[in-house]
Motif scaffolding. Structure first.
Motif, PDB file in Angstrom:
ATOM      1  N   ALA A 220       0.829  -1.204   0.000  1.00 53.01           N
ATOM      2  CA  ALA A 220       0.000   0.000   0.000  1.00 53.01           C
ATOM      3  C   ALA A 220       0.867   1.259   0.000  1.00 53.01           C
ATOM      4  CB  ALA A 220      -0.938  -0.011   1.209  1.00 53.01           C
ATOM      5  N   LYS A 221       1.927   1.232   0.798  1.00 47.43           N
ATOM      6  CA  LYS A 221       2.824   2.391   0.869  1.00 47.43           C
ATOM      7  C   LYS A 221       3.631   2.542  -0.411  1.00 47.43           C
ATOM      8  CE  LYS A 221       3.256   2.464   5.893  1.00 47.43           C
ATOM      9  NZ  LYS A 221       4.175   2.341   7.066  1.00 47.43           N
ATOM     10  N   LEU A 222       4.039   1.411  -1.000  1.00 47.68           N
ATOM     11  CA  LEU A 222       4.779   1.455  -2.266  1.00 47.68           C
ATOM     12  C   LEU A 222       3.904   2.058  -3.358  1.00 47.68           C
ATOM     13  CD1 LEU A 222       7.241   0.674  -4.032  1.00 47.68           C
ATOM     14  CD2 LEU A 222       6.146  -1.555  -4.371  1.00 47.68           C
ATOM     15  N   PHE A 223       2.634   1.689  -3.389  1.00 48.22           N
ATOM     16  CA  PHE A 223       1.717   2.219  -4.385  1.00 48.22           C
ATOM     17  C   PHE A 223       1.597   3.734  -4.238  1.00 48.22           C
ATOM     18  CE2 PHE A 223      -2.736   3.118  -5.788  1.00 48.22           C
ATOM     19  CZ  PHE A 223      -2.536   2.861  -7.135  1.00 48.22           C
ATOM     20  N   GLY A 224       1.438   4.199  -3.006  1.00 52.82           N
ATOM     21  CA  GLY A 224       1.350   5.634  -2.769  1.00 52.82           C
ATOM     22  C   GLY A 224       2.613   6.363  -3.210  1.00 52.82           C
ATOM     23  N   TYR A 225       3.752   5.766  -2.908  1.00 54.16           N
ATOM     24  CA  TYR A 225       5.037   6.348  -3.306  1.00 54.16           C
ATOM     25  C   TYR A 225       5.158   6.413  -4.828  1.00 54.16           C
ATOM     26  CZ  TYR A 225      10.104   6.498  -4.128  1.00 54.16           C
ATOM     27  OH  TYR A 225      11.365   6.823  -4.572  1.00 54.16           O
ATOM     28  N   ALA A 226       4.778   5.330  -5.502  1.00 51.35           N
ATOM     29  CA  ALA A 226       4.890   5.285  -6.955  1.00 51.35           C
ATOM     30  C   ALA A 226       4.003   6.328  -7.620  1.00 51.35           C
ATOM     31  CB  ALA A 226       4.534   3.885  -7.458  1.00 51.35           C
ATOM     32  N   SER A 243       8.470   4.372 -12.710  1.00 50.79           N
ATOM     33  CA  SER A 243       9.648   3.521 -12.635  1.00 50.79           C
ATOM     34  C   SER A 243       9.983   3.235 -11.176  1.00 50.79           C
ATOM     35  CB  SER A 243      10.842   4.199 -13.315  1.00 50.79           C
ATOM     36  OG  SER A 243      11.197   5.400 -12.632  1.00 50.79           O
ATOM     37  N   LEU A 244      10.444   2.021 -10.921  1.00 55.47           N
ATOM     38  CA  LEU A 244      10.872   1.646  -9.581  1.00 55.47           C
ATOM     39  C   LEU A 244      12.199   0.908  -9.674  1.00 55.47           C
ATOM     40  CD1 LEU A 244       7.525   0.388  -7.986  1.00 55.47           C
ATOM     41  CD2 LEU A 244       8.799   2.447  -7.353  1.00 55.47           C
ATOM     42  N   MET A 249      12.120  -0.525  -4.132  1.00 52.89           N
ATOM     43  CA  MET A 249      11.246  -1.642  -3.799  1.00 52.89           C
ATOM     44  C   MET A 249      11.640  -2.281  -2.468  1.00 52.89           C
ATOM     45  SD  MET A 249      10.523  -3.395  -7.523  1.00 52.89           S
ATOM     46  CE  MET A 249      12.201  -3.308  -8.169  1.00 52.89           C
ATOM     47  N   ARG A 250      12.940  -2.413  -2.217  1.00 56.68           N
ATOM     48  CA  ARG A 250      13.393  -2.978  -0.933  1.00 56.68           C
ATOM     49  C   ARG A 250      12.938  -2.124   0.237  1.00 56.68           C
ATOM     50  NH1 ARG A 250      18.283  -4.052  -3.804  1.00 56.68           N
ATOM     51  NH2 ARG A 250      19.177  -2.107  -2.974  1.00 56.68           N
ATOM     52  N   ARG A 251      12.913  -0.834   0.044  1.00 61.51           N
ATOM     53  CA  ARG A 251      12.486   0.095   1.115  1.00 61.51           C
ATOM     54  C   ARG A 251      11.094  -0.233   1.632  1.00 61.51           C
ATOM     55  NH1 ARG A 251      11.473   6.507  -0.180  1.00 61.51           N
ATOM     56  NH2 ARG A 251      10.175   6.973   1.646  1.00 61.51           N
ATOM     57  N   PHE A 252      10.239  -0.771   0.753  1.00 59.26           N
ATOM     58  CA  PHE A 252       8.861  -1.081   1.134  1.00 59.26           C
ATOM     59  C   PHE A 252       8.620  -2.585   1.276  1.00 59.26           C
ATOM     60  CE2 PHE A 252       8.746   3.061  -0.943  1.00 59.26           C
ATOM     61  CZ  PHE A 252       8.022   3.811  -0.019  1.00 59.26           C
ATOM     62  N   GLY A 253       9.704  -3.359   1.400  1.00 56.87           N
ATOM     63  CA  GLY A 253       9.560  -4.806   1.599  1.00 56.87           C
ATOM     64  C   GLY A 253       8.885  -5.497   0.435  1.00 56.87           C
ATOM     65  N   GLY A 261      -0.922  -4.230 -11.163  1.00 56.41           N
ATOM     66  CA  GLY A 261      -1.950  -3.207 -11.335  1.00 56.41           C
ATOM     67  C   GLY A 261      -1.446  -1.780 -11.342  1.00 56.41           C
ATOM     68  N   PHE A 262      -0.176  -1.553 -10.967  1.00 54.30           N
ATOM     69  CA  PHE A 262       0.331  -0.185 -10.928  1.00 54.30           C
ATOM     70  C   PHE A 262       0.224   0.486 -12.296  1.00 54.30           C
ATOM     71  CE2 PHE A 262       3.431  -0.109  -7.063  1.00 54.30           C
ATOM     72  CZ  PHE A 262       2.449  -0.660  -6.258  1.00 54.30           C
ATOM     73  N   VAL A 263       0.570  -0.256 -13.353  1.00 52.92           N
ATOM     74  CA  VAL A 263       0.602   0.320 -14.691  1.00 52.92           C
ATOM     75  C   VAL A 263      -0.784   0.739 -15.166  1.00 52.92           C
ATOM     76  CG1 VAL A 263       0.343  -1.909 -15.875  1.00 52.92           C
ATOM     77  CG2 VAL A 263       1.538  -0.026 -17.016  1.00 52.92           C
TER      78      VAL A 263
END
Length: 343
Positions: A220-226, A243-244, A249-253, A261-263
């Motif tokens: 959830a946090k990675l999605f918000g960051y992206a 882009s990630l 990605m490691r930062r958010f486990g 679904g991000f794209v």
């Protein structure tokens, strides 16, 4: 979608011989369609008395862990006992599910090459399959490989052969490959198939919850960051990309499937025509592409990123840095636009 009676006859002949050792293979980074089609097809083959081994190159997303029978899938990357290699070498028949070329198996490609005698049967819905199959059920007009598998089961044995477990697996593939029935190839026959699956006793709300509401806090946090930090817009806001890199990605486990679904998210913007996601791996960058309407990302992926897929959903790879990959994408989009291919 219309199946060939000749091909169905040939498949029936392959399956009605004495019990056989059968291997089912699915593509790298197996998704709901790859896993669902494998589990459903494996179960119906086992009811016929065949010995079936399902193999995937690497781990499927954790939000599919609940699927009945998934624990029987052999993950080649972590298969320290060599079960996958032995099963492939001993196979009398090999099914290739949800991919159109052996190269899509990546780290598993060499292992399948060790068996040169077993007939290979393709069941897939991607464009332009290669010719390395004895029998090919290639249906790019189908919304998912699970729908192709459903249609084959119906043609061979009728829908009475479909159990509730098989229905769950098939529905997962149909649901995920259509974006919860929001993308193209949504035909009346697809929804008639879904009705049959519901009649088998599946719970659509439960399946939806298991797949789409089972992410981690890190995801959830990675999605918000992206979305907040990494989404960029070009071509007057009609094209986007994210882009990630690995350290992000490691930062958010990050776990396999977290970027699922991000794209698609950029396409929620009203005037958006095309979206891309660049995901860094150790040896390459995986490119995911999505589009609306007549914007052909299959052509785009083939031309610029040595990939392919469907008209509105495709992918490829880049073997240069993230910065160079993004620069190539921006230049390619500009060229695509100048050719009038962005509408």
């Amino acid at each position: 979608m219309k199946l060939s009676e000749t091909q169905i006859g040939r498949l029936r002949e392959l399956l009605t011989r004495s019990p056989r050792r059968i291997v089912l293979l699915a593509h790298t980074n197996p998704d709901g369609d790859a896993v669902g089609s494998s589990l459903a097809w494996a179960e119906v083959l086992r009811t016929m008395g065949h010995e079936v081994t399902c193999i995937v190159p690497n781990k499927y997303p954790y939000f599919l862990d609940w699927m009945p029978g998934i624990e029987q899938i052999v993950i080649f990357k972590t298969d320290t006992e060599g079960r996958a290699v032995r099963a492939i070498a001993a196979a009398d028949l090999i099914f290739c599910l949800d991919f159109n070329a052996v190269s899509r198996l990546e780290i598993l490609s060499d292992a399948i090459g060790a068996n040169t005698t077993a007939p290979r049967v393709l069941i897939d819905h991607h464009l332009v399959p290669d010719g390395d199959f004895e029998l090919a059920f290639s249906h790019p007009e189908a919304s998912s490989t699970c729908f192709v598998v459903y249609s084959i089961i119906e043609a061979l044995w009728g829908t009475d052969a479909i159990t509730e477990r098989m229905a769950e697996a098939l529905y997962v593939g149909m649901m995920t490959d259509t974006g919860n029935f929001a993308f193209s190839s949504l035909t009346p026959e697809l929804f008639r198939a879904v009705a049959v699956l519901v009649e088998k006793g599946i719970s659509i709300p439960a399946i939806h919850n298991n797949v789409y509401n089972a992410y981690t806090e890190g995801r959830a946090k990675l999605f918000g960051y992206a979305i907040d930090r990494k989404m960029e817009f070009i071509e007057e806001g009609t094209v986007a990309y994210m882009s990630l890199k690995e350290h992000e990605m490691r930062r958010f486990g990050f776990q396999q499937g977290d970027s699922e679904g991000f794209v698609n998210y950029a396409l929620t913007v009203k005037k958006m025509k095309m979206s891309a996601m660049f995901l860094a791996h150790r040896r390459f960058i995986r490119v995911s592409l999505r589009s609306r309407g007549d914007v052909d990302v299959n052509l785009f992926a083939r031309r610029y990123f040595d990939g392919g897929g469907h008209k509105n959903a495709a992918g490829g790879k880049s073997y240069v840095s993230m910065e160079e990959t993004i620069d190539r994408y921006v230049r390619a989009v500009r060229e695509f636009a100048e050719e009038g291919r962005l509408g």
